[in-house]
Write an enzyme that holds these catalytic residues in place. Structure first.
Site, mmCIF file in Angstrom:
data_model
loop_
_atom_site.group_PDB
_atom_site.id
_atom_site.type_symbol
_atom_site.label_atom_id
_atom_site.label_comp_id
_atom_site.label_asym_id
_atom_site.label_seq_id
_atom_site.Cartn_x
_atom_site.Cartn_y
_atom_site.Cartn_z
ATOM 1 N N ASN A 175 36.697 38.531 44.864
ATOM 2 C CA ASN A 175 35.698 38.901 44.184
ATOM 3 C C ASN A 175 34.549 39.500 45.089
ATOM 4 O OD1 ASN A 175 33.540 39.691 42.419
ATOM 5 N ND2 ASN A 175 33.203 37.420 41.787
ATOM 6 N N TRP A 176 34.496 40.759 45.362
ATOM 7 C CA TRP A 176 33.357 41.158 46.238
ATOM 8 C C TRP A 176 31.942 41.247 45.678
ATOM 9 C CZ3 TRP A 176 35.595 46.457 49.055
ATOM 10 C CH2 TRP A 176 36.645 45.878 49.671
ATOM 11 N N LYS A 177 31.837 40.906 44.457
ATOM 12 C CA LYS A 177 30.685 41.039 43.838
ATOM 13 C C LYS A 177 29.821 42.140 44.186
ATOM 14 C CE LYS A 177 30.531 35.945 44.464
ATOM 15 N NZ LYS A 177 29.974 34.591 44.241
ATOM 16 N N HIS A 182 32.438 35.827 34.685
ATOM 17 C CA HIS A 182 31.933 35.044 35.823
ATOM 18 C C HIS A 182 30.673 34.161 35.405
ATOM 19 C CE1 HIS A 182 30.887 34.240 39.706
ATOM 20 N NE2 HIS A 182 32.143 34.606 40.029
ATOM 21 N N GLU A 220 28.283 34.302 37.278
ATOM 22 C CA GLU A 220 26.915 34.867 37.556
ATOM 23 C C GLU A 220 26.493 35.716 36.236
ATOM 24 O OE1 GLU A 220 28.189 36.371 41.336
ATOM 25 O OE2 GLU A 220 28.190 34.035 42.087
ATOM 26 N N GLU A 251 36.385 27.760 37.876
ATOM 27 C CA GLU A 251 35.289 27.933 38.950
ATOM 28 C C GLU A 251 34.204 27.111 38.577
ATOM 29 O OE1 GLU A 251 35.826 31.843 41.150
ATOM 30 O OE2 GLU A 251 34.181 32.041 39.633
ATOM 31 N N GLY A 266 29.946 29.627 45.935
ATOM 32 C CA GLY A 266 28.865 30.287 47.168
ATOM 33 C C GLY A 266 28.139 28.908 47.752
ATOM 34 N N SER A 278 34.296 28.460 46.856
ATOM 35 C CA SER A 278 34.061 28.104 48.312
ATOM 36 C C SER A 278 35.729 27.856 48.851
ATOM 37 C CB SER A 278 33.293 26.894 48.396
ATOM 38 O OG SER A 278 31.970 27.092 48.438
ATOM 39 N N GLY A 313 35.189 34.573 46.774
ATOM 40 C CA GLY A 313 34.000 35.418 46.624
ATOM 41 C C GLY A 313 33.840 35.617 48.173
ATOM 42 N N GLY A 314 32.999 34.763 48.800
ATOM 43 C CA GLY A 314 32.393 35.011 50.256
ATOM 44 C C GLY A 314 33.644 35.534 51.125
HETATM 45 C C1 PEP Z 1 33.398 33.613 43.073
HETATM 46 O O1 PEP Z 1 32.376 34.162 43.042
HETATM 47 O O2 PEP Z 1 34.108 33.887 42.160
HETATM 48 C C2 PEP Z 1 33.324 32.763 44.033
HETATM 49 C C3 PEP Z 1 34.438 31.736 44.048
HETATM 50 O O3 PEP Z 1 32.790 32.674 45.117
HETATM 51 P P1 PEP Z 1 32.883 31.685 46.609
HETATM 52 O O4 PEP Z 1 34.176 31.952 47.099
HETATM 53 O O5 PEP Z 1 31.725 32.592 47.427
HETATM 54 O O6 PEP Z 1 32.202 30.319 46.214
#
Ligand code: PEP
Length: 251
Positions: A9-11, A95, A97, A167, A173, A213, A234-235
């Site tokens: 997920n590049w956001k 998601h 966010e 999640e 994050g 994470s 994500g990251g």
């Molecule tokens: C996400 O945004 O779906 C996510 C899991 O982010 P991260 O891996 O950065 O925690």
């Protein structure tokens, strides 16, 4: 058997040029890998470019939201047709966010998921509790409500097409990953809830990912757990070498 799926997920990160540079490094590292389904959920502006760059590979592309409507007066939204025209096969829905900043609710998650399925887009539906909810021992109640809302009115066949991402919001994050045991137990609970809402055979077919994470250092121990079928990342998905190592953790 549920095929493992690792989705990035590049956001709201990466211009088209950034995406191209990412793919130059990423593609050769995963080119021959077949054991995991690999999906890149990129910003709308990168979809067409990334899809083209994935030609000749098994990497799939996805978006991060889809409108519940076919078309019309929905400023700022994007339709399933538009996403498919750009090559999207998957779409992240609900998601945390989007729930936190853009008013997404279980009702809108339901409508968007129905629209995705009606248009042959594979939804990755996100659920998860906040840190306060976990501390108050409300995780299961919160998940039950989210699942009941997201899949209200669904047939068994429809549910089998869905991917769920568990999640925990406190892990997104933050660098604070759920332990493999914690994540597995909660995903087992999600599957048990689906079995009650639908049937056990259907619940056993649904892929449930962990997200929060996840990185190159913890992917294997999470993926080794009985009920974790993959990751929503994500990251770490912005780093080609690390994300490739995660997508090929079972090479
Ligand atoms: C996400 O945004 O779906 C996510 C899991 O982010 P991260 O891996 O950065 O925690």
């Amino acid at each position: 058997m549920r095929k493992p799926l690792i989705a990035g997920n590049w956001k709201m990160n990466n211009t088209k040029l950034d995406a191209e540079l990412f793919m130059v490094d990423f593609k050769p590292l995963v080119r021959t890998h077949k054991k995991t389904e690999i999906v890149l959920c990129v910003p709308y502006t990168c979809l067409e470019k990334v899809k083209k760059l994935c030609k000749g590979t098994k990497i799939k592309v996805g978006a991060q939201n889809v409108s519940w409507a076919d078309k019309g007066a929905f400023t700022g939204e994007i339709s399933a047709d538009m996403l498919k025209e750009l090559g999207a096969e998957y779409v992240i829905i609900g998601h945390s966010e989007r729930r936190q900043y853009f008013g997404e609710t279980d009702v809108t998650v339901n409508k968007r998921t129905v629209q995705a399925l009606d248009n042959s887009l594979k939804p990755i539906v996100c659920v998860g509790e906040t840190g306060d909810e976990r501390a108050a021992d409300r995780t299961e109640a919160v998940l039950k409500t989210q699942l009941a809302g997201a899949f209200e009115g669904f047939s068994e066949e429809a549910l089998r097409e869905v991917v769920i991402a568990y999640e925990p919001i406190w892990a997104i994050g933050t660098g604070q990953t759920a332990t493999p045991e914690q994540a597995n137990a909660t995903i087992k609970f999600i599957r048990k809830t689906l079995a009650k809402m639908f049937t056990r055979p259907t619940a056993n077919k649904v892929r449930i990912l962990y997200g929060g994470s996840m990185n190159g250092g913890n992917v294997a121990e999470l993926m080794d757990m009985s009920d974790i079928d993959g990751g929503l990342v994500g990251g770490a998905s912005l780093k080609p070498e690390e994300f490739a190592s995660m997508a090929t953790y079972n090479a």
